[in-house]
Design an enzyme around this catalytic site. Structure first.
Site, PDB file in Angstrom:
ATOM      1  N   GLY A 195       0.809  -1.211   0.000  1.00 15.15           N
ATOM      2  CA  GLY A 195       0.000   0.000   0.000  1.00 15.15           C
ATOM      3  C   GLY A 195       0.839   1.257   0.000  1.00 15.15           C
ATOM      4  N   GLN A 235       2.968   9.932   1.507  1.00  9.26           N
ATOM      5  CA  GLN A 235       4.275   9.273   1.368  1.00  9.26           C
ATOM      6  C   GLN A 235       5.026   9.716   0.123  1.00  9.26           C
ATOM      7  OE1 GLN A 235       2.501   5.153   2.173  1.00  9.26           O
ATOM      8  NE2 GLN A 235       4.559   5.006   2.993  1.00  9.26           N
ATOM      9  N   CYS A 247       6.557  -0.238   6.561  1.00  8.74           N
ATOM     10  CA  CYS A 247       6.096   0.931   5.804  1.00  8.74           C
ATOM     11  C   CYS A 247       7.193   1.371   4.851  1.00  8.74           C
ATOM     12  CB  CYS A 247       5.771   2.059   6.791  1.00  8.74           C
ATOM     13  SG  CYS A 247       5.163   3.557   6.007  1.00  8.74           S
ATOM     14  N   LEU A 248       6.812   1.719   3.638  1.00 11.31           N
ATOM     15  CA  LEU A 248       7.798   2.178   2.649  1.00 11.31           C
ATOM     16  C   LEU A 248       8.532   3.429   3.117  1.00 11.31           C
ATOM     17  CD1 LEU A 248       5.693   1.715  -0.606  1.00 11.31           C
ATOM     18  CD2 LEU A 248       7.621   0.308   0.151  1.00 11.31           C
ATOM     19  N   HIS A 281      -3.664   0.763   8.010  1.00 15.32           N
ATOM     20  CA  HIS A 281      -2.343   1.398   7.924  1.00 15.32           C
ATOM     21  C   HIS A 281      -2.384   2.612   6.997  1.00 15.32           C
ATOM     22  CE1 HIS A 281       2.218   1.079   7.654  1.00 15.32           C
ATOM     23  NE2 HIS A 281       1.942   1.849   6.622  1.00 15.32           N
ATOM     24  N   GLU A 282      -2.994   2.447   5.829  1.00 10.90           N
ATOM     25  CA  GLU A 282      -2.981   3.533   4.844  1.00 10.90           C
ATOM     26  C   GLU A 282      -3.913   4.682   5.256  1.00 10.90           C
ATOM     27  OE1 GLU A 282      -0.597   3.379   2.895  1.00 10.90           O
ATOM     28  OE2 GLU A 282      -0.189   1.232   3.086  1.00 10.90           O
ATOM     29  N   HIS A 286      -2.221   6.857   7.653  1.00  8.51           N
ATOM     30  CA  HIS A 286      -1.305   7.813   7.002  1.00  8.51           C
ATOM     31  C   HIS A 286      -2.021   9.128   6.684  1.00  8.51           C
ATOM     32  CE1 HIS A 286       2.618   6.047   6.286  1.00  8.51           C
ATOM     33  NE2 HIS A 286       2.121   4.943   5.760  1.00  8.51           N
TER      34      HIS A 286
HETATM   35 NI    NI Z   1       3.048   3.110   5.390  1.00  7.20          NI
END
Ligand code: NI
Length: 156
Positions: free
Chosen positions: A47, A52, A89-90, A131-132, A135
């Protein structure tokens, strides 16, 4: 389409609340295409949220291996159960930690053309929704994770 630069290193932008999308226009479509390409440029990523890549708008793309899910202005409208497991997480590529999430989540969202829809997910997909959407509210998984470890794992 273009791969956008990832915001990392706990940049303050990751802790800001995103604004709702109000124009379902070509600009939004380009953003979402770029987010999908950026997501797919990483192995094992499931995701990506707009902040991000430095865009403070309520836009998310998810792919848990069953095709891309696009969410604009998503909201969790129902949740059930609990799961506790590893999450990454990226934007924090070198750590992961165990996070408690609901095991079932129902999301209300809009597609890129402004059409309302509802979607349900369990397990990994439920985790990705949470999670997303976190964000978009300036919440990162580190705020909720226990037992942080510096090993690369599945990234959300
Ligand atoms: Ni993330």
């Amino acid at each position: 389409m273009a791969i956008r630069n990832m915001v990392t290193d706990d940049d303050p932008i990751l802790h800001k609340k995103c604004r709702e999308v109000t124009s379902f226009d070509e600009h939004l479509s380009i953003l979402m295409d770029d987010m999908i390409e950026t997501l797919h440029s990483f192995d094992r990523a499931v995701g990506l949220a707009a902040p991000q890549i430095g865009i403070l708008r309520r836009v998310v793309v998810i792919d848990v291996g069953e095709g891309v899910i696009e969410l604009v202005n998503p909201e969790i409208v129902a949740q059930k159960g609990k799961q506790f497991g590893p999450e990454g997480c990226l934007s924090y590529p070198n750590v992961y930690g165990n996070v408690e999430r609901p095991n079932y989540v129902k999301v209300k969202a809009y597609d890129r053309k402004g059409k309302l829809f509802f979607l349900e997910g369990t397990e990994l997909l439920a985790r990705a929704f949470c999670h997303e959407i976190d964000h978009l509210n300036g919440i990162v998984f580190l705020d909720k994770a226990k037992e942080l470890k510096e090993i690369e794992r599945a990234e959300a």
